[in-house]
Write an enzyme that holds these catalytic residues in place. Sequence first.
Site, PDB file in Angstrom:
ATOM      1  N   TYR A   1      14.646 126.330 113.900  1.00 24.58           N
ATOM      2  CA  TYR A   1      15.962 125.879 113.391  1.00 24.58           C
ATOM      3  C   TYR A   1      16.704 127.072 112.788  1.00 24.58           C
ATOM      4  O   TYR A   1      17.870 127.331 113.109  1.00 24.58           O
ATOM      5  CB  TYR A   1      15.728 124.784 112.350  1.00 24.58           C
ATOM      6  CG  TYR A   1      16.981 124.148 111.789  1.00 24.58           C
ATOM      7  CD1 TYR A   1      17.694 123.209 112.516  1.00 24.58           C
ATOM      8  CD2 TYR A   1      17.433 124.460 110.505  1.00 24.58           C
ATOM      9  CE1 TYR A   1      18.834 122.609 111.995  1.00 24.58           C
ATOM     10  CE2 TYR A   1      18.558 123.867 109.967  1.00 24.58           C
ATOM     11  CZ  TYR A   1      19.258 122.936 110.717  1.00 24.58           C
ATOM     12  OH  TYR A   1      20.387 122.341 110.184  1.00 24.58           O
TER      13      TYR A   1
ATOM     14  N   LYS B   1      20.154 128.485 114.549  1.00 20.12           N
ATOM     15  CA  LYS B   1      21.400 128.307 113.778  1.00 20.12           C
ATOM     16  C   LYS B   1      22.011 129.665 113.437  1.00 20.12           C
ATOM     17  O   LYS B   1      23.218 129.824 113.389  1.00 20.12           O
ATOM     18  CB  LYS B   1      21.127 127.498 112.507  1.00 20.12           C
ATOM     19  CG  LYS B   1      20.841 126.013 112.768  1.00 20.12           C
ATOM     20  CD  LYS B   1      22.090 125.262 113.218  1.00 20.12           C
ATOM     21  CE  LYS B   1      21.865 123.752 113.234  1.00 20.12           C
ATOM     22  NZ  LYS B   1      23.063 122.969 113.519  1.00 20.12           N
TER      23      LYS B   1
HETATM   24  P1  NDP Z   1      21.822 113.238 112.349  1.00 21.75           P
HETATM   25  O1  NDP Z   1      20.409 113.382 112.800  1.00 21.75           O
HETATM   26  O2  NDP Z   1      22.163 112.236 111.306  1.00 21.75           O
HETATM   27  O3  NDP Z   1      22.757 113.004 113.634  1.00 21.75           O
HETATM   28  C1  NDP Z   1      22.642 113.848 114.729  1.00 21.75           C
HETATM   29  C2  NDP Z   1      23.721 113.468 115.736  1.00 21.75           C
HETATM   30  O4  NDP Z   1      23.618 114.352 116.851  1.00 21.75           O
HETATM   31  C3  NDP Z   1      23.551 112.063 116.268  1.00 21.75           C
HETATM   32  O5  NDP Z   1      24.831 111.543 116.584  1.00 21.75           O
HETATM   33  C4  NDP Z   1      22.739 112.280 117.543  1.00 21.75           C
HETATM   34  O6  NDP Z   1      22.934 111.184 118.437  1.00 21.75           O
HETATM   35  C5  NDP Z   1      23.390 113.595 118.032  1.00 21.75           C
HETATM   36  N1  NDP Z   1      22.541 114.389 118.912  1.00 21.75           N
HETATM   37  C6  NDP Z   1      21.317 114.909 118.650  1.00 21.75           C
HETATM   38  N2  NDP Z   1      20.852 115.555 119.720  1.00 21.75           N
HETATM   39  C7  NDP Z   1      21.822 115.479 120.678  1.00 21.75           C
HETATM   40  C8  NDP Z   1      21.932 115.954 121.997  1.00 21.75           C
HETATM   41  N3  NDP Z   1      20.968 116.643 122.582  1.00 21.75           N
HETATM   42  N4  NDP Z   1      23.079 115.696 122.682  1.00 21.75           N
HETATM   43  C9  NDP Z   1      24.076 114.978 122.106  1.00 21.75           C
HETATM   44  N5  NDP Z   1      24.031 114.513 120.854  1.00 21.75           N
HETATM   45  C10 NDP Z   1      22.899 114.754 120.156  1.00 21.75           C
HETATM   46  O7  NDP Z   1      22.277 114.707 111.886  1.00 21.75           O
HETATM   47  P2  NDP Z   1      23.107 115.184 110.605  1.00 21.75           P
HETATM   48  O8  NDP Z   1      24.363 114.420 110.489  1.00 21.75           O
HETATM   49  O9  NDP Z   1      22.164 115.292 109.473  1.00 21.75           O
HETATM   50  O10 NDP Z   1      23.412 116.698 111.052  1.00 21.75           O
HETATM   51  C11 NDP Z   1      24.525 117.051 111.822  1.00 21.75           C
HETATM   52  C12 NDP Z   1      24.556 118.562 111.911  1.00 21.75           C
HETATM   53  O11 NDP Z   1      24.593 119.114 110.591  1.00 21.75           O
HETATM   54  C13 NDP Z   1      23.314 119.165 112.583  1.00 21.75           C
HETATM   55  O12 NDP Z   1      23.693 120.210 113.427  1.00 21.75           O
HETATM   56  C14 NDP Z   1      22.491 119.691 111.414  1.00 21.75           C
HETATM   57  O13 NDP Z   1      21.689 120.779 111.778  1.00 21.75           O
HETATM   58  C15 NDP Z   1      23.594 120.096 110.438  1.00 21.75           C
HETATM   59  N6  NDP Z   1      23.152 120.145 109.059  1.00 21.75           N
HETATM   60  C16 NDP Z   1      22.690 119.000 108.415  1.00 21.75           C
HETATM   61  C17 NDP Z   1      22.270 119.053 107.098  1.00 21.75           C
HETATM   62  C18 NDP Z   1      21.791 117.837 106.356  1.00 21.75           C
HETATM   63  O14 NDP Z   1      21.290 117.987 105.213  1.00 21.75           O
HETATM   64  N7  NDP Z   1      21.916 116.637 106.897  1.00 21.75           N
HETATM   65  C19 NDP Z   1      22.291 120.327 106.357  1.00 21.75           C
HETATM   66  C20 NDP Z   1      22.774 121.453 107.109  1.00 21.75           C
HETATM   67  C21 NDP Z   1      23.198 121.352 108.404  1.00 21.75           C
HETATM   68  P3  NDP Z   1      21.867 110.849 119.606  1.00 21.75           P
HETATM   69  O15 NDP Z   1      20.504 110.835 118.953  1.00 21.75           O
HETATM   70  O16 NDP Z   1      22.300 109.523 120.139  1.00 21.75           O
HETATM   71  O17 NDP Z   1      22.007 111.932 120.608  1.00 21.75           O
END
Ligand code: NDP
Length: 264
Positions: A157, A161
């Site tokens: 990760y 990133k």
């Molecule tokens: P979630 O796990 O809550 O949501 C992830 C989203 O991405 C879902 O809509 C999922 O839908 C979609 N997704 C995952 N893989 C794919 C794929 N291969 N193709 C298309 N869609 C995909 O994530 P968060 O809201 O927590 O995080 C969002 C972003 O923020 C990420 O990039 C994460 O690294 C970053 N982030 C989050 C933090 C946190 O504390 N939450 C902190 C720092 C950064 P589906 O499964 O249907 O594909």
Amino acid sequence: MDLGLTDKVAVITGGSIGIGLAIAHGLAAEGAHVVVAARNLERAKEAADEVAAKHGTRTLAVGADVATADGCAQLIAQVEQAFGGADILINNAGTGSNETILEAPDEKWQYYWDLHVMAAVRLGRGMAPAMIKRGGGVILHNASICATQPLWYEPIYNTTKSALLMFSKTLANELIPHNIRVNTVNLGLTLTPDWVKTATQLTEGTDKTWKDYIQGVADEWAPIKRFASPEEVADFFVFLCSKRATYSVGSTYYVDGGMMKSIV
Ligand code: NDP
């Protein structure tokens, strides 16, 4: 403050839940039309319907795996067909990892490279031409504080990133002559349903609640001693998309409650 987002078309990968969904609401609240992309089409549809019902703007749900070239191509094609292109692209889809470098196989590195880096490459490359025709646009990358301040248990990760950060900076230089502003946001702890699920699993059968677990993580890592809500970090993305942020180009912004330990 007029953000100038009325009738803009915004594509949000991973827009069906968590931070992406909050960004979708935030942009639609300002009058933008929103494309929600995720692998699970049903959940993407629910999210898109929820956004449309609440804000009255047009929405489109796309089921696409952005970790693949085909998934990116499908998303680009559907946006083109429905809206003739987009003004805003939020590369948000991503997920944490858990491994050691000594144990993780090539396939795992490749998957995260495809999800965190190649999705941004393919979608940026595929959507920029329509943005140029529309007079400009905005591309935001949702990286992570881990891009510059690694957590020991997720080297893949951290690394992917970090690569996204450099891609974003380089793309910004290439696209600013076309009035497309590219930036990255590095978030800290943000309380998404996924965190709640993990905290619930880890505290099952113990004398602690999921909230105790979350508070413990916040106390350990974030000087502000709490998680952000998805909505409060989404506001920052919305601002960066707006005409109020027209001099913000090629930068990385931390929204992390003070979690970043250094000043650069
Ligand atoms: P979630 O796990 O809550 O949501 C992830 C989203 O991405 C879902 O809509 C999922 O839908 C979609 N997704 C995952 N893989 C794919 C794929 N291969 N193709 C298309 N869609 C995909 O994530 P968060 O809201 O927590 O995080 C969002 C972003 O923020 C990420 O990039 C994460 O690294 C970053 N982030 C989050 C933090 C946190 O504390 N939450 C902190 C720092 C950064 P589906 O499964 O249907 O594909």
